[in-house]
Structures are given as C-alpha cells and as structure tokens.
Design an enzyme around this catalytic site. Structure first.
Site, short mmCIF file in Angstrom:
data_model
loop_
_atom_site.label_atom_id
_atom_site.label_comp_id
_atom_site.label_asym_id
_atom_site.label_seq_id
_atom_site.Cartn_x
_atom_site.Cartn_y
_atom_site.Cartn_z
N LYS A 15 73.87 67.80 22.31
CA LYS A 15 73.01 67.99 23.49
C LYS A 15 73.76 67.64 24.77
CE LYS A 15 69.65 65.20 22.08
NZ LYS A 15 70.09 64.76 20.73
N ARG A 90 60.94 62.62 23.31
CA ARG A 90 61.24 62.28 21.92
C ARG A 90 59.98 61.95 21.12
NH1 ARG A 90 66.84 60.38 23.02
NH2 ARG A 90 67.92 59.81 21.13
N ARG A 129 82.43 60.23 17.38
CA ARG A 129 82.15 59.93 18.78
C ARG A 129 82.25 58.42 19.02
NH1 ARG A 129 76.39 61.92 20.99
NH2 ARG A 129 75.62 60.20 19.72
N ARG A 135 80.06 53.30 22.15
CA ARG A 135 78.64 53.07 21.87
C ARG A 135 78.50 52.36 20.52
NH1 ARG A 135 74.96 58.34 22.95
NH2 ARG A 135 73.60 57.07 21.63
N ARG A 147 68.54 56.19 13.24
CA ARG A 147 68.29 57.13 14.35
C ARG A 147 67.90 58.51 13.82
NH1 ARG A 147 73.71 56.47 17.16
NH2 ARG A 147 73.11 58.07 18.66
P1 AMP Z 1 70.67 59.04 23.17
O1 AMP Z 1 71.84 58.84 24.07
O2 AMP Z 1 69.79 60.15 23.63
O3 AMP Z 1 71.05 59.16 21.73
O4 AMP Z 1 69.77 57.72 23.28
C1 AMP Z 1 70.26 56.44 22.92
C2 AMP Z 1 69.10 55.48 22.67
O5 AMP Z 1 68.33 55.33 23.86
C3 AMP Z 1 68.11 55.94 21.61
O6 AMP Z 1 68.54 55.59 20.30
C4 AMP Z 1 66.85 55.20 22.03
O7 AMP Z 1 66.90 53.83 21.66
C5 AMP Z 1 66.93 55.25 23.55
N1 AMP Z 1 66.27 56.48 24.09
C6 AMP Z 1 66.86 57.51 24.75
N2 AMP Z 1 65.97 58.44 25.10
C7 AMP Z 1 64.77 58.01 24.65
C8 AMP Z 1 63.44 58.54 24.70
N3 AMP Z 1 63.18 59.74 25.28
N4 AMP Z 1 62.45 57.82 24.13
C9 AMP Z 1 62.70 56.63 23.54
N5 AMP Z 1 63.91 56.07 23.47
C10 AMP Z 1 64.95 56.75 24.01
#
Ligand code: AMP
Length: 197
Positions: A15, A90, A129, A135, A147
């Site tokens: 994404k 989400r 990654r 991360r 996740r």
């Molecule tokens: P990502 O970079 O999108 O994989 O997000 C990393 C982490 O941020 C996720 O594992 C969640 O803990 C939190 N997070 C990001 N976006 C959301 C969302 N829309 N709703 C809830 N938690 C989020």
C-alpha cells in the site's frame, strides 16, 4: 468532485509503495494512519504514547483515537484535490465515520482498491522490510502473525462495506511494481467519478 481513494489490503501488500506512485501521478494528498502514528511516536506526543502499546503488539489503535487524528488531518488540508487513504479505514466503524466526515464536506469515497497478496508472501515481505525499516513490528514473527490475524478478523469486513456500495475493486498485488501500478491506474481512470466530468 474530489478523487478519494481507499487503498486497502493486508500489512505488506504494498500500500505504501503504490500510494507514492498514485500521489505522484494524480497529485493527491497521502493520508497514512500508520505513518501519522509513527510520526507522533518519534515526536513523543501524547497521541504517540497512547498508540505505542497497540502498535507494539500489532493491535489496532482504538477507533475514536484514529478517527480524531484523521479528521484533524483532513480539516487541515482544505485545498487538497483529494486523498489517498492508506491503512485507513481498518474497521467498519472507521469506514462509517469517514463517510460522514466526507459527506459533511460534500465529498465521498470514489473507490476502494484492494491489493490481493497471499499470506506466505506477506510474511516474507514484512520480514524483509523489517531489515531496513527499523520497524519493530516488522521484525517479530509473532507480531506479524497477529497483524495478519487482526486484518482478517477486524479489517476485512470493511471490504464488504465498500462492496455493498459498489466501490470495491480487487487487484493482484503480486508481480512487478509497474504492472501493479498500471492495474491501479486503470481502475482509477475508469471510476464513475472520472466518467461524469
Ligand atoms: P501500518 O503502517 O498501516 O501497518 O500501521 C502500523 C500500526 O499502526 C498498526 O499495526 C496499528 O497498530 C496502527 N494503525 C495504523 N492505522 C490504523 C487504523 N486505521 N486503525 C487502528 N490502528 C491503526
């Protein structure tokens, strides 16, 4: 009418990478909730501290917190030609809140594009990654599995939410970056919002 795209898919689907290419071509604003949370974390804000424990475990940050942050970001970009939503919504509750927020501005989601990648490939990509992103949630197999499970259980229903609105487009997320991007552009260029004007 603005072009508002939800780029959807499991962690590791690509994404972030594809968002950059879309933004470049269509000049949209990027709204990645994951990036926003990581920024708050690195700056040590209250919001960052609140989000940290959820992110560390690979769980979702509570809806109210996410929605407030998104609202703030959208309100601060009144001149935006449209948004690419990356990693948001989400949950179905987030999707509903986003619809209301956009509706209040006379806007709507133009379409949701889901990047389809199988789970084994996702795990490989995320671990890879993790070697360069720094991360911590990309470096631990348990967290990665959690996740992906959270995505399946809490996030996938969002796809049905957009399907019910006829805004659902599925794309194969495996192959060359340019091929995937071409498929995405084909969807965007043929969205109803682009056809009426
Ligand atoms: P990502 O970079 O999108 O994989 O997000 C990393 C982490 O941020 C996720 O594992 C969640 O803990 C939190 N997070 C990001 N976006 C959301 C969302 N829309 N709703 C809830 N938690 C989020």
């Amino acid at each position: 009418m603005m072009l508002n795209i939800v780029l959807f898919g499991p962690p590791g689907a690509g994404k972030g990478t594809q968002s950059e290419k879309i933004i470049d071509k269509y000049k949209l604003s990027h709204l990645s909730t994951g990036d926003l949370f990581r920024k708050h974390l690195s700056e040590g804000t209250e919001l960052g501290k609140l989000a940290q424990k959820y992110m560390d475990e690979g769980n979702l940050v509570p809806d109210e917190v996410v929605i407030r942050m998104v609202e703030f970001k959208i309100m601060n970009e009144p001149e935006s030609p449209g948004f690419i939503f990356d990693g948001f919504p989400r949950t179905v509750m987030q999707a509903k809140a986003l619809d209301i927020l956009l509706e209040n501005m006379g806007q709507a989601i133009s379409g949701m594009i889901i990047l389809d990648v199988d789970e084994e490939e996702l795990k490989k990509r995320i671990l890879l990654r993790g070697q360069s992103s720094g991360r911590t949630d990309d470096q631990d197999v348990e967290k990665i599995n959690n996740r992906i499970r959270v995505y399946r259980e809490e996030t996938l229903p969002v796809a049905e939410y957009y399907q019910a609105q006829n805004k659902f487009y599925k794309i194969k997320g495996v192959g060359s970056l340019d091929e995937i991007f071409k498929d995405i552009c084909r969807v965007i260029d043929n969205l109803p919002v682009n056809m009426v004007e």
